[in-house]
Design an enzyme around this catalytic site. Structure first.
Site, PDB file in Angstrom:
ATOM      1  N   HIS A  16     -23.526   7.800 -74.951  1.00  0.00           N
ATOM      2  CA  HIS A  16     -24.798   7.194 -74.538  1.00  0.00           C
ATOM      3  C   HIS A  16     -24.832   5.671 -74.747  1.00  0.00           C
ATOM      4  CE1 HIS A  16     -26.411  11.181 -74.039  1.00  0.00           C
ATOM      5  NE2 HIS A  16     -26.311  11.487 -75.324  1.00  0.00           N
TER       6      HIS A  16
ATOM      7  N   ASP B 174     -20.741  17.849 -73.211  1.00  0.00           N
ATOM      8  CA  ASP B 174     -21.811  17.758 -74.204  1.00  0.00           C
ATOM      9  C   ASP B 174     -23.117  18.290 -73.586  1.00  0.00           C
ATOM     10  OD1 ASP B 174     -22.424  15.871 -76.871  1.00  0.00           O
ATOM     11  OD2 ASP B 174     -24.143  16.027 -75.517  1.00  0.00           O
TER      12      ASP B 174
ATOM     13  N   HIS C   3     -25.876  16.946 -73.520  1.00  0.00           N
ATOM     14  CA  HIS C   3     -26.690  15.865 -72.965  1.00  0.00           C
ATOM     15  C   HIS C   3     -25.900  15.100 -71.894  1.00  0.00           C
ATOM     16  CE1 HIS C   3     -28.202  16.676 -77.065  1.00  0.00           C
ATOM     17  NE2 HIS C   3     -29.375  16.557 -76.479  1.00  0.00           N
TER      18      HIS C   3
ATOM     19  N   ASP D  91     -22.799  20.547 -79.097  1.00  0.00           N
ATOM     20  CA  ASP D  91     -24.209  20.930 -78.997  1.00  0.00           C
ATOM     21  C   ASP D  91     -24.470  21.863 -77.821  1.00  0.00           C
ATOM     22  OD1 ASP D  91     -23.710  18.830 -77.274  1.00  0.00           O
ATOM     23  OD2 ASP D  91     -25.229  17.488 -78.111  1.00  0.00           O
TER      24      ASP D  91
HETATM   25 ZN    ZN Z   1     -25.290  15.800 -77.025  1.00  0.00          ZN
END
Ligand code: ZN
Length: 392
Positions: free
Chosen positions: A153, A189, A191, A272
């Site tokens: 990110h 991931d 996200h 995650d």
């Molecule tokens: Zn994540």
């Protein structure tokens, strides 16, 4: 009595090209891997790579030949991608132990999400140094595992989503600079890999593919978001299961890889997306993630496998330890030896209630697979993904 192992053929497998012949896999770690960061009340203030290293050690899976030590990237390296003013702001704030309000506002750190803690600059710079080193080693025709990486990110001029710098960007750039004509980036991931997609939005030599949970922070990466043509996004529903991951790989990711013909791959493998993670609602087994990584890294000789998110220390430690086992061609034991179980029994996490810690998380590495129906929304994602291949 020898430990019983899963015969490798028992893992779900599909047809795939013969894997590239490679030099032995390498594990990149640093002195920071044994230390916790992020203070005390943060989702990342849990044992992560340190527990992986201890488990690998108890299993005899890491020796001097397979481990390499990374060092912090210098300012000159960092500013190849990051804004010099941001790099200096993080360095100076870390040194001073405080963040000016205008710096917090401008660069997004010094808040709960991206806290200032002692050593944050060197820790973040070391993740970048590790990914650059991993890419250099991968260029020798290896798969290189750098679980402290995966800060997907991070932006050019600001911290975001617990990420200060963006080490996957540096791995990809190093592979390009080292002669790889095309690099495939696959982000598993939970996200959206927004920072990596944005960094290569105009780069025809890179394809980014992100499979992530829909409706979750950072709320980007919709199915029709292709960046400027080089990105693919597969936002999946809560409860995403092993069968659905295998389906999307087979229907979208691997055909895209085969069409693109990458000369190197980078994978971010946050844990995650596994069942039991407190910050997402996906429901994969670690066996499915291992299989997915295995199949993607089989698409090119040089391959860098990074960590990423993951907020349940038991599922994280088991997943990344087993992933290293798979990448380095070890057999996964059915039951962990007592010394390894002690590592798992010693973990703690405020975000996971004691009664939710499953017995298998303390005694095994491999999850029981979590197959299920391939739901209509996942089939629809694949249809849209296939249509996008045609116009790419
Ligand atoms: Zn994540």
């Amino acid at each position: 009595m020898p430990a019983r192992c899963f015969p490798r053929d028992e893992f779900p497998r599909c047809s795939k090209p013969a894997p590239p012949v490679r030099a032995p896999a390498l594990f990149v770690a640093s002195e920071f891997c044994g230390r916790r960061g992020f203070g005390t009340h943060h989702p990342l203030a849990i044992p992560r790579v340190s527990a992986v290293l201890e488990l690998c050690d108890r299993l005899g899976w890491l020796d001097g030949d397979s481990r390499r030590t990374s060092r912090a990237a210098g300012v000159d390296d960092l500013t190849v991608f990051h804004d010099p003013a941001y790099v200096e702001a993080l360095r100076a704030s870390d040194a001073a132990g405080r963040v000016e309000p205008r710096v917090r506002e401008r660069h997004g750190f010094g808040n709960f999400e991206n806290p200032l803690f002692p050593g944050v600059f060197e820790r973040a710079a070391t993740a970048v140094g590790g990914s650059i080193l991993a890419a250099e080693l991968a260029l020798e025709g290896r798969v290189v595992f750098h679980p402290a990486g995966g800060t997907h990110h991070g932006r050019r001029d600001r911290a975001s989503g617990f990420c200060y710098f963006n080490d996957p960007v540096f791995a990809i750039r190093r592979l390009l600079d080292g002669g790889a004509a095309r690099v495939l980036y696959v982000d598993l991931d939970a996200h959206h890999g927004d920072g990596v997609q944005e960094a290569f939005i105009d780069e025809a030599r890179v394809r980014t593919v992100s499979i992530h949970e829909q409706g979750r922070w950072p709320h980007t990466g919709a199915a029709d978001d292709t960046g400027r043509g080089y990105a693919r996004n597969l936002p999946v529903p809560a409860g995403f299961n092993d069968s659905e991951l295998a389906f999307l790989l087979e229907e979208v990711v691997l055909p895209l890889a085969d069409g693109f013909a990458p000369e190197a791959v980078v994978v971010t493998c946050g844990t995650d997306a596994l069942a039991g993670d407190p910050l997402s609602d996906m429901a994969l087994s670690n066996v499915a993630l291992w299989e997915a990584v295995d199949r993607v890294v089989g698409r090119a000789g040089p391959a860098v496998v990074l960590g990423g998110g993951g907020y349940n220390p038991w599922t994280l430690a088991r997943c990344w330890t087993g992933l290293w086992g798979r990448l380095s061609c070890r057999e996964i034991p059915m039951e962990l030896p007592a010394a390894a179980q002690l590592i798992l029994r010693g973990l703690e996490c405020d975000l996971v209630d004691d009664e939710d810690v499953e017995a298998a998380w303390l005694t095994t590495l491999a999850d029981v697979p979590r197959p299920g129906a391939v739901r209509a929304e996942v089939e629809s994602l694949a249809s849209r993904g296939r249509a996008l291949h045609v116009v790419a």
